[in-house]
Enzyme design. Structure first.
Site, mmCIF file in Angstrom:
data_model
loop_
_atom_site.group_PDB
_atom_site.id
_atom_site.type_symbol
_atom_site.label_atom_id
_atom_site.label_comp_id
_atom_site.label_asym_id
_atom_site.label_seq_id
_atom_site.Cartn_x
_atom_site.Cartn_y
_atom_site.Cartn_z
ATOM 1 N N LYS A 270 48.712 48.255 32.567
ATOM 2 C CA LYS A 270 48.428 47.785 33.924
ATOM 3 C C LYS A 270 48.856 46.329 34.038
ATOM 4 C CE LYS A 270 44.557 46.587 36.973
ATOM 5 N NZ LYS A 270 43.074 46.518 37.105
ATOM 6 N N ASP A 275 45.000 39.946 41.333
ATOM 7 C CA ASP A 275 44.246 40.973 42.043
ATOM 8 C C ASP A 275 43.204 40.347 42.969
ATOM 9 O OD1 ASP A 275 43.094 43.289 42.931
ATOM 10 O OD2 ASP A 275 41.928 43.638 41.101
ATOM 11 N N LYS A 282 37.809 40.990 47.115
ATOM 12 C CA LYS A 282 36.753 40.663 46.162
ATOM 13 C C LYS A 282 35.870 39.549 46.728
ATOM 14 C CE LYS A 282 39.484 41.700 42.009
ATOM 15 N NZ LYS A 282 38.643 42.772 41.450
ATOM 16 N N ASP A 293 44.552 40.184 35.242
ATOM 17 C CA ASP A 293 44.564 41.621 35.496
ATOM 18 C C ASP A 293 45.858 42.295 35.038
ATOM 19 O OD1 ASP A 293 42.921 43.682 36.270
ATOM 20 O OD2 ASP A 293 43.597 43.708 38.344
ATOM 21 N N ASP A 352 40.601 47.889 45.960
ATOM 22 C CA ASP A 352 40.355 47.143 44.729
ATOM 23 C C ASP A 352 40.314 48.066 43.512
ATOM 24 O OD1 ASP A 352 39.959 44.839 43.242
ATOM 25 O OD2 ASP A 352 37.774 44.880 43.447
ATOM 26 N N GLU A 354 42.889 49.533 42.362
ATOM 27 C CA GLU A 354 44.352 49.611 42.421
ATOM 28 C C GLU A 354 44.995 49.870 41.075
ATOM 29 O OE1 GLU A 354 43.939 46.199 40.232
ATOM 30 O OE2 GLU A 354 42.778 46.728 42.000
ATOM 31 N N ARG A 356 44.350 51.954 38.697
ATOM 32 C CA ARG A 356 44.562 53.386 38.412
ATOM 33 C C ARG A 356 45.744 53.944 39.198
ATOM 34 N NH1 ARG A 356 38.559 54.674 40.193
ATOM 35 N NH2 ARG A 356 38.442 52.569 39.312
#
Length: 508
Positions: A270, A275, A282, A293, A352, A354, A356
């Site tokens: 990933k 993010d 967030k 991230d 959020d 995201e 996956r």
């Protein structure tokens, strides 16, 4: 960059700026560890007493500095705690040595040369001490300037050279251990650099450029899919996540091959370079470290390069799913439906969640090559931090034996991990009236829900595991052992160990 060397010189007789010795925690006070006999003699047999007077107990990671006495050429002796004295007939474990060397290296930042007189019984100990020294010496000072182009006064350079005493430089096993420690640690530190780089300087395109440069340096094959290629290929997950950013996404394939390889591993990382949460923004206080991230992609990148440097007899392909998750008029909205690379449709209930989405596209693509196993690595869920804390990552898999093997490899290599289940009943929470699946399910067990979502995109018959390193990927607290503040590079050593074990034919 810290250099490693081996020497059989007596600890007291080697010229260095500092001499590192080990001290353990005994029943009646600190005990000087093997390797420091000559130093103990120079102190008149009273080194442990001196250390105890200064407050040392031998506890793990404890550092005590004392001026060297006559008979020791180094002007400074640094005693580092190894933890409890081993039971009779046993040795200090490699992780204790790794952490001790790391703590010493951190304490000796800016020192030109240090000799490590820690217990060395075999090549594994040499490797552990070497890794600890290189990882502990790490510092990220690229942005530490005082305004005139010179490094600020607090931007000390790392330890210049670490000499490990107790092994012959021509000892093949010790030399190989040192080479492995150097390759893995240098690549892990490169991952740390990427994780620590501010997101205004590391967007998906810039990350891809770093990978391309490394591929050229190490003779690896690299392919970068830009936004046009992603659109043509139908990578709806990656494109959907990156839709709100002015920095378009990338999918990078980095491949190492060996002519004698019998197995093929695919690592998927990933790579969300920042993010914000997207439209599902967030809350304040959760944004500041979100440059980390992309830690999964950094770990995958480092592991593939390390495998190449070690010449492992296994094919390793890294897939880096790179995107920036931002809110804007073009961003994916909660309620949107994305058509993924695999053809499945996903209803996005929370932007959020995201990671996956980008991983699902990359896993589906990696599956087309029919590797023997796929391992994805991601800072995926806050739920995993709730479950396991800030220093342990979770391991899930569609094969119990493979999950156990990964967990054991992680533990053996100093990366705390824990096997986690994939309860089938949690799939129901991701049912969607609009699409094939939703990207969110039950709140409780959210880390497991994410693992189940990813499993839906693994090719049929392929062994797969998911590592959620949301907790240990970024250390917001004080440094400890060989772990710095900031990016840690967690996951690299586990992936490299898996590649080594696979190359050796030890994994079915």
């Amino acid at each position: 960059m810290t250099a490693l060397a081996l020497s059989t010189a007596a600890a007291a007789g080697l010229k260095a700026d500092a001499l590192v010795v080990g001290v353990a925690k005994g029943d009646k006070g600190p005990v000087v560890a093997p390797g420091a006999e000559a130093v103990e003699k120079a102190f008149g047999g009273r080194l442990a007493t001196v250390l105890e007077t200064l407050g040392a107990s031998g506890g793990e990671g404890e550092v005590t500095k004392v001026p060297a006495p006559d008979g020791v050429k180094a002007p400074l002796v640094l005693a580092v705690g190894l933890g409890a004295v081993p039971e009779k007939g046993e040795s200090f474990d490699t992780e204790a040595l790794r952490r001790a060397a790391g703590a010493a290296a951190r304490a000796l930042s800016g020192t030109k040369k240090a000799a490590f007189a820690l217990p060395v019984e075999d090549a594994a100990a040499v490797q552990a001490i070497g890794e600890g020294a290189l990882l502990g010496a790490y510092s990220f000072v690229a942005y530490k300037e005082n305004g005139n182009g010179k490094k600020a006064k607090d931007a000390k350079g790392p330890l210049g050279e670490a000499v490990i005493l107790g092994s012959k430089p021509r000892d093949k096993a010790a030399k190989a251990a040192l080479e492995r420690a150097t390759a893995v640690s240098e690549e892990l530190n490169r991952a740390r650099d990427l994780i620590n780089t501010p997101p205004n300087d590391l967007n998906p395109e810039a990350f891809a450029a770093v990978v391309q440069a490394a591929a050229k340096e190490h003779g690896l094959k690299v392919q970068v899919l830009d936004e046009k290629a992603l659109t043509k290929g139908g990578y709806g997950g990656i494109l959907g996540v990156g839709a709100g950013s002015d920095s378009p996404p990338r999918l990078v394939k980095l491949a190492y091959t060996h002519s004698k390889a019998k197995k093929h591993l695919a690592f998927v990382g990933k790579g969300i370079t920042y993010d914000s949460g997207g439209i599902s923004l967030k809350p304040a206080g959760h944004n500041e470290t979100m440059k980390c991230d992309m830690s999964g992609a950094a770990a995958v990148f480092a592991a593939v390069v390390a495998a190449a440097r070690l010449g492992l007899e296994v094919n390793v392909t890294g897939w880096l799913a790179l995107a920036e998750n931002m809110p804007s008029g073009s961003a994916t909205r909660p309620g949107d439906v994305l058509r993924m690379y695999s053809g499945k449709t996903v209803e996005v209930l929370n932007t959020d969640a995201e990671g996956r989405l980008v991983l699902a596209d990359a896993i589906a693509k990696a599956s087309e090559e029919k590797p023997d196993a796929i391992v994805d690595v991601a800072t995926l869920t806050g739920a995993m931090m709730v479950a396991l804390g800030s220093r342990t990552f979770g391991v899930m898999a569609n094969d119990d034996a493979f999950r156990t093997a990964l967990y054991e490899l992680a533990e053996e290599n100093g990366e705390p991990a824990w096997p986690m289940p994939l309860p089938e009943h949690l799939l129901k929470g991701m049912e969607s009236a609009t699409a094939d699946i939703a990207n969110m399910g039950e709140r409780m067990g959210g880390g497991l829900v994410a693992g189940l979502f990813l499993r839906e995109f693994v090719g049929e018959g392929i062994t797969w595991a998911h590592i959620d390193l949301a907790g240990p990927a970024f250390n917001e607290g004080a440094p400890f052992g060989y772990t710095p503040k900031g990016g840690t590079g967690t996951g690299v050593r586990t992936l490299v160990a898996l590649a080594e074990r696979t190359a050796a034919g030890d994994l079915g």
